[in-house]
Design a protein around this motif. Structure first.
Motif, PDB file in Angstrom:
ATOM      1  N   LYS A 295       0.887  -1.031   0.055  1.00 25.99           N
ATOM      2  CA  LYS A 295      -0.029   0.078  -0.065  1.00 25.99           C
ATOM      3  C   LYS A 295       0.789   1.248   0.102  1.00 25.99           C
ATOM      4  O   LYS A 295       0.579   2.064  -0.536  1.00 25.99           O
ATOM      5  CB  LYS A 295      -0.910   0.069   1.189  1.00 25.99           C
ATOM      6  N   GLU A 296       1.938   1.204   0.666  1.00 27.09           N
ATOM      7  CA  GLU A 296       2.891   2.210   0.752  1.00 27.09           C
ATOM      8  C   GLU A 296       3.582   2.649  -0.647  1.00 27.09           C
ATOM      9  O   GLU A 296       3.650   3.721  -1.049  1.00 27.09           O
ATOM     10  CB  GLU A 296       4.159   2.156   1.599  1.00 27.09           C
ATOM     11  N   VAL A 297       4.014   1.524  -1.270  1.00 23.19           N
ATOM     12  CA  VAL A 297       4.527   1.615  -2.597  1.00 23.19           C
ATOM     13  C   VAL A 297       3.297   2.381  -3.584  1.00 23.19           C
ATOM     14  O   VAL A 297       3.572   2.825  -4.459  1.00 23.19           O
ATOM     15  CB  VAL A 297       5.188   0.184  -2.944  1.00 23.19           C
ATOM     16  N   GLU A 298       2.163   1.567  -3.511  1.00 23.70           N
ATOM     17  CA  GLU A 298       0.999   2.127  -4.289  1.00 23.70           C
ATOM     18  C   GLU A 298       0.912   3.568  -4.150  1.00 23.70           C
ATOM     19  O   GLU A 298       0.692   4.248  -5.284  1.00 23.70           O
ATOM     20  CB  GLU A 298      -0.277   1.337  -4.132  1.00 23.70           C
ATOM     21  N   SER A 299       0.781   4.054  -3.099  1.00 22.78           N
ATOM     22  CA  SER A 299       0.583   5.644  -2.672  1.00 22.78           C
ATOM     23  C   SER A 299       1.838   6.358  -3.380  1.00 22.78           C
ATOM     24  O   SER A 299       1.574   7.568  -4.084  1.00 22.78           O
ATOM     25  CB  SER A 299       0.544   5.828  -1.340  1.00 22.78           C
ATOM     26  N   LYS A 300       3.011   5.809  -3.216  1.00 22.39           N
ATOM     27  CA  LYS A 300       4.084   6.587  -3.546  1.00 22.39           C
ATOM     28  C   LYS A 300       4.100   6.864  -5.286  1.00 22.39           C
ATOM     29  O   LYS A 300       4.126   7.763  -5.788  1.00 22.39           O
ATOM     30  CB  LYS A 300       5.638   6.087  -3.465  1.00 22.39           C
ATOM     31  N   ASN A 301       3.712   5.579  -5.687  1.00 24.33           N
ATOM     32  CA  ASN A 301       3.443   5.453  -7.341  1.00 24.33           C
ATOM     33  C   ASN A 301       2.244   6.544  -7.583  1.00 24.33           C
ATOM     34  O   ASN A 301       2.547   7.234  -8.742  1.00 24.33           O
ATOM     35  CB  ASN A 301       3.287   3.932  -7.841  1.00 24.33           C
ATOM     36  N   LEU A 302       1.242   6.474  -7.205  1.00 23.72           N
ATOM     37  CA  LEU A 302      -0.003   7.392  -7.529  1.00 23.72           C
ATOM     38  C   LEU A 302       0.483   8.767  -7.390  1.00 23.72           C
ATOM     39  O   LEU A 302      -0.010   9.732  -8.140  1.00 23.72           O
ATOM     40  CB  LEU A 302      -1.141   6.763  -6.733  1.00 23.72           C
ATOM     41  N   ARG A 303       1.326   9.172  -6.347  1.00 28.15           N
ATOM     42  CA  ARG A 303       1.768  10.441  -6.111  1.00 28.15           C
ATOM     43  C   ARG A 303       2.580  10.782  -7.384  1.00 28.15           C
ATOM     44  O   ARG A 303       2.352  12.055  -7.940  1.00 28.15           O
ATOM     45  CB  ARG A 303       2.463  10.871  -4.635  1.00 28.15           C
ATOM     46  N   LEU A 304       3.502  10.139  -7.858  1.00 35.69           N
ATOM     47  CA  LEU A 304       4.287  10.437  -8.864  1.00 35.69           C
ATOM     48  C   LEU A 304       3.519  10.510 -10.023  1.00 35.69           C
ATOM     49  O   LEU A 304       3.920  11.328 -10.988  1.00 35.69           O
ATOM     50  CB  LEU A 304       5.310   9.228  -8.954  1.00 35.69           C
ATOM     51  N   LEU A 305       2.553   9.473 -10.290  1.00 30.92           N
ATOM     52  CA  LEU A 305       1.898   9.748 -11.573  1.00 30.92           C
ATOM     53  C   LEU A 305       1.012  11.048 -11.649  1.00 30.92           C
ATOM     54  O   LEU A 305       1.162  11.776 -12.720  1.00 30.92           O
ATOM     55  CB  LEU A 305       0.633   8.531 -11.699  1.00 30.92           C
ATOM     56  N   VAL A 306       0.286  11.262 -10.616  1.00 32.82           N
ATOM     57  CA  VAL A 306      -0.520  12.545 -10.471  1.00 32.82           C
ATOM     58  C   VAL A 306       0.431  13.677 -10.804  1.00 32.82           C
ATOM     59  O   VAL A 306      -0.010  14.508 -11.717  1.00 32.82           O
ATOM     60  CB  VAL A 306      -1.326  12.821  -9.410  1.00 32.82           C
ATOM     61  N   ILE A 307       1.530  13.848 -10.039  1.00 24.56           N
ATOM     62  CA  ILE A 307       2.328  14.937 -10.221  1.00 24.56           C
ATOM     63  C   ILE A 307       3.074  15.056 -11.700  1.00 24.56           C
ATOM     64  O   ILE A 307       3.096  15.921 -12.216  1.00 24.56           O
ATOM     65  CB  ILE A 307       3.463  15.058  -9.066  1.00 24.56           C
ATOM     66  N   GLY A 308       3.413  13.774 -12.136  1.00 21.17           N
ATOM     67  CA  GLY A 308       3.904  13.624 -13.472  1.00 21.17           C
ATOM     68  C   GLY A 308       2.912  14.198 -14.617  1.00 21.17           C
ATOM     69  O   GLY A 308       3.481  14.653 -15.490  1.00 21.17           O
ATOM     70  N   LYS A 309       1.834  13.615 -14.510  1.00 19.27           N
ATOM     71  CA  LYS A 309       0.773  14.050 -15.416  1.00 19.27           C
ATOM     72  C   LYS A 309       0.300  15.554 -15.399  1.00 19.27           C
ATOM     73  O   LYS A 309       0.049  16.184 -16.540  1.00 19.27           O
ATOM     74  CB  LYS A 309      -0.518  13.254 -15.286  1.00 19.27           C
TER      75      LYS A 309
END
Length: 328
Positions: A295-309
């Motif tokens: 869950k922690e890794v998933e949250s990090k990835n989602l933050r990265l994706l939203v900021i990246g997009k």
């Protein structure tokens, strides 16, 4: 056997985790709106609306808070949960101690760890006593207060709490007695020390400073790291290639230099790999630990994706930074 009731529930929650395929589809989207359309078919759908990207961080924290509280109430040993959420406990201690010392209100920076409320921590920092916090945490609070009576450098607060966090991680892992957990904690401490020493070399930190910031709780002795205080990065990386982490570190070492950004990413992937055995275990805390990590890794990835997009990064740029996903 104490986990025989919780683990089937964990297996059910694992099915909510976003798959590698879903992450790849999100990486390939051409806008933050298109990313949101994919997230509408996931457990994050309540948080997707016009302009969701501006609230997404806070909504992720709300989701995290609910998960922490559920696991605290459900786990046979709540300390298993706290060993993961403890990083937020110490984040809160840093923020609220600085607020106390500088007469500021930094309550908005508090992150729910599932265990200790904002009021509990503020009261402990202010009065130096608490009936709720472990005595080891109170010792950390008192050490910071003693430090601040002699120095007004706020960085010292971070240094003390960071070191005490690693000490508390090792103490609790030893107490709980699960080998899988202890292996992960020791690796986490070692890799943190490796990164800390590299930054110390780059910033030409003194022996005294490095003695303060390095942890004594890992498998590599602190004194071994301190031998490199006055040496260059090439000497340090040569040493790293002789440790048990050599194969892990090799991809981030090039021509005597250490890629610290890439190292942080690989550290997450490495620690995640330690829990892959959870897919075949029915008993014990390993499935819970693996789920928390996922869950922690998933949250990090989602933050990265939203900021990246939002920032219009190219898909390949985002893909290089995405952490390894746990597929249930």
């Amino acid at each position: 056997m104490e986990y025989h009731e919780l683990n089937p529930l964990i297996r059910g929650r694992e099915l909510e985790l976003l798959s590698n395929e879903t992450f790849e589809r999100m990486i390939q989207t051409n806008s933050v709106e298109a990313l949101g359309e994919i997230l509408k078919s996931t457990i994050y759908s309540p948080y997707i609306y016009d302009g969701y990207e501006y609230d997404f961080e806070q909504n992720l924290l709300k989701e995290q808070s609910r998960l922490f509280r559920w696991l605290k109430e459900s786990a046979p040993e709540p300390e298993i949960v706290w060993i993961y959420t403890m990083r937020y406990t110490f984040h809160n201690l840093k923020v609220l101690t600085k607020a106390e010392m500088t007469n500021q209100n930094l309550d908005h920076l508090y992150i729910d760890d599932g265990f200790y409320s904002l009021e509990t921590l503020k009261d402990a920092i202010h009065t130096q006593v608490s009936n709720e916090l472990p005595e080891s945490i109170m010792d950390s609070i008192r050490e910071v207060r003693d430090y601040f009576e002699e120095s007004t450098i706020l960085q010292g607060i971070d240094v003390i709490y960071d070191r005490q966090f690693l000490t508390e991680q090792r103490r609790l892992a030893d107490k709980l007695g699960y080998q899988e957990l202890l292996t992960e904690v020791i690796a986490f401490i070692d890799l943190t020390n490796i990164t800390t020493m590299a930054r110390g070399i780059l910033q030409k930190r003194t022996y005294g400073f490095m003695t303060t910031v390095l942890s004594s709780s890992g498998s590599i002795e602190k004194e071994v790291f301190l031998n490199f205080v006055d040496k260059d990065m090439e000497a340090y990386t040569n040493f790293l290639l002789e440790t048990d982490y050599a194969e892990f570190l090799r991809p981030v070492i090039r021509e005597g230099n250490l890629d610290l950004v890439k190292l942080e990413q690989l550290k997450d992937d490495y620690l995640s790999s330690l829990y892959q055995e959870a897919q075949t275990q029915a008993f014990g805390p390993l499935p819970l630990l693996a789920f928390l990590n996922a869950k922690e890794v998933e949250s990090k990835n989602l933050r990265l994706l939203v900021i990246g997009k939002r920032s219009h990064f190219e898909p390949e740029t985002i893909r290089k930074r995405v952490r390894q996903v746990y597929d249930a």
